[in-house]
Write a protein that holds these residues in place. Structure first.
Motif, PDB file in Angstrom:
ATOM      1  N   ALA A 274       0.814  -1.213   0.000  1.00 33.42           N
ATOM      2  CA  ALA A 274       0.000   0.000   0.000  1.00 33.42           C
ATOM      3  C   ALA A 274       0.847   1.261   0.000  1.00 33.42           C
ATOM      4  O   ALA A 274       2.038   1.230   0.329  1.00 33.42           O
ATOM      5  N   GLU A 275       0.207   2.370  -0.356  1.00 35.53           N
ATOM      6  CA  GLU A 275       0.863   3.672  -0.264  1.00 35.53           C
ATOM      7  C   GLU A 275       0.749   4.169   1.169  1.00 35.53           C
ATOM      8  O   GLU A 275      -0.336   4.156   1.753  1.00 35.53           O
ATOM      9  N   PRO A 276       1.852   4.629   1.765  1.00 36.58           N
ATOM     10  CA  PRO A 276       1.774   5.128   3.140  1.00 36.58           C
ATOM     11  C   PRO A 276       1.061   6.477   3.202  1.00 36.58           C
ATOM     12  O   PRO A 276       1.192   7.299   2.291  1.00 36.58           O
ATOM     13  N   THR A 277       0.293   6.684   4.264  1.00 36.90           N
ATOM     14  CA  THR A 277      -0.360   7.974   4.468  1.00 36.90           C
ATOM     15  C   THR A 277       0.612   8.921   5.175  1.00 36.90           C
ATOM     16  O   THR A 277       1.671   8.497   5.668  1.00 36.90           O
ATOM     17  N   GLY A 278       0.236  10.183   5.240  1.00 35.59           N
ATOM     18  CA  GLY A 278       1.053  11.143   5.972  1.00 35.59           C
ATOM     19  C   GLY A 278       1.195  10.744   7.430  1.00 35.59           C
ATOM     20  O   GLY A 278       2.268  10.913   8.029  1.00 35.59           O
ATOM     21  N   GLY A 279       0.113  10.194   8.003  1.00 34.73           N
ATOM     22  CA  GLY A 279       0.162   9.730   9.387  1.00 34.73           C
ATOM     23  C   GLY A 279       1.108   8.563   9.565  1.00 34.73           C
ATOM     24  O   GLY A 279       1.838   8.486  10.568  1.00 34.73           O
TER      25      GLY A 279
END
Length: 290
Positions: A274-279
């Motif tokens: 998955a693509e990591p979120t800013g969090g």
């Protein structure tokens, strides 16, 4: 023609000068090489990539050609940079040392983002994964959580980010409860860590989830994933030597182009990551972000 005859004192001085020049020249050449290497992609047509090519499905050799998520990702990224990707096969524990010594421009080798590593290199996060536990099928030991490893021998690739976490569980949970410490045994490659399970040298293997899945598949069911949820979810990032801001900026721009074209999303789907979120990224960087 009469040969010129130099006084002995002049010859002695000339000899001394030559010796000094001979000593200085290698230093000058080394410094020049370091400057050129540090410049990375600024002056080169090639993008030198450090990767441990023993780590499928992220990084491995297929008939001598780099294959897996990182080579596919970096191949596309290099196209957007208008550079030719070139992989330097380097064992995992030596990757940060290698990029800091200018042996290559960037690390692309399933390198987990941690606060400790972020003090040594700059990261460009580009995917998210987690960890899994592997054990012999039908052996009667099927650990689901790190706490289940108390008193057991566990194999891992050398230098993995979960090793300090397992040590923390061992000292804070296992030992106080009288269940025995977790005995982590580090190996140079993931296949060696898996072989330790097969040979009964260890009781389980802690491995990245995607790697664990392909390991179980390739071993024909002789080992199985026993954990039921991702352990210690992590963010993976490209690593660049601190101070190489020009290259870091180029990589960010190329990644943005990949996202716009749809190439990035397709690759994530293909490898079930998955693509990591800013969090996610903020949590991974921890104190290094402050």
């Amino acid at each position: 023609m009469k040969a010129h005859i130099f006084p002995k004192s002049a010859l002695k001085g000339l000899s001394h000068t030559i010796r000094i020049a001979a000593a200085i020249l290698p230093l000058f050449m080394a410094a020049h090489a370091d400057i050129a290497a540090a410049a990375g992609t600024v002056t080169s047509e090639n993008l030198q990539i450090g990767a441990d090519l023993t780590y499928p499905p992220y990084d491995y050799l297929d008939n001598g050609t780099p294959a897996g998520f990182d080579p596919a990702f970096m191949g596309r990224l290099a196209t957007h940079l208008k550079l030719k990707p070139s992989f330097v096969d380097t064992r995992f524990a030596n990757l940060i040392l290698g990029v800091n010594a200018n042996r290559f421009d960037v690390i692309a080798s399933a390198l987990y983002v941690t606060p400790e590593r972020a003090k040594q290199i700059d990261f460009l996060p580009y995917l998210k994964t987690g960890g899994s536990l592997l054990a012999l099928s039908g052996a009667g030991f099927a650990p689901r959580t790190p706490e289940d490893l108390c008193g057991k021998r566990v194999s891992s690739i050398k230098g993995a980010s979960w090793i300090p976490k397992l040590a923390d569980v061992s000292s804070k949970v296992c030992v106080p409860a009288g269940r025995g410490a977790i005995d982590v045994r580090e190996f140079e490659t993931s296949p060696e860590a898996a072989q330790a399970v097969l040979s009964h040298a260890v009781d389980a293997q802690f491995e990245d989830s995607a790697v664990a899945q392909i390991t179980a598949n390739r071993l024909g069911g002789r080992v199985a994933i026993t954990s039921t949820a991702p352990l210690y979810p992590v963010v993976i990032g490209l690593g660049v030597k601190k101070g190489n801001d020009a290259l870091l900026s180029q990589l960010k721009t190329a990644l943005a182009s990949m996202k716009s074209s749809g190439e990035y999303a397709a690759l994530l789907k293909q490898y079930n990551v998955a693509e990591p979120t800013g969090g996610d990224i903020a949590l991974a960087l921890g104190s290094a972000q402050k």
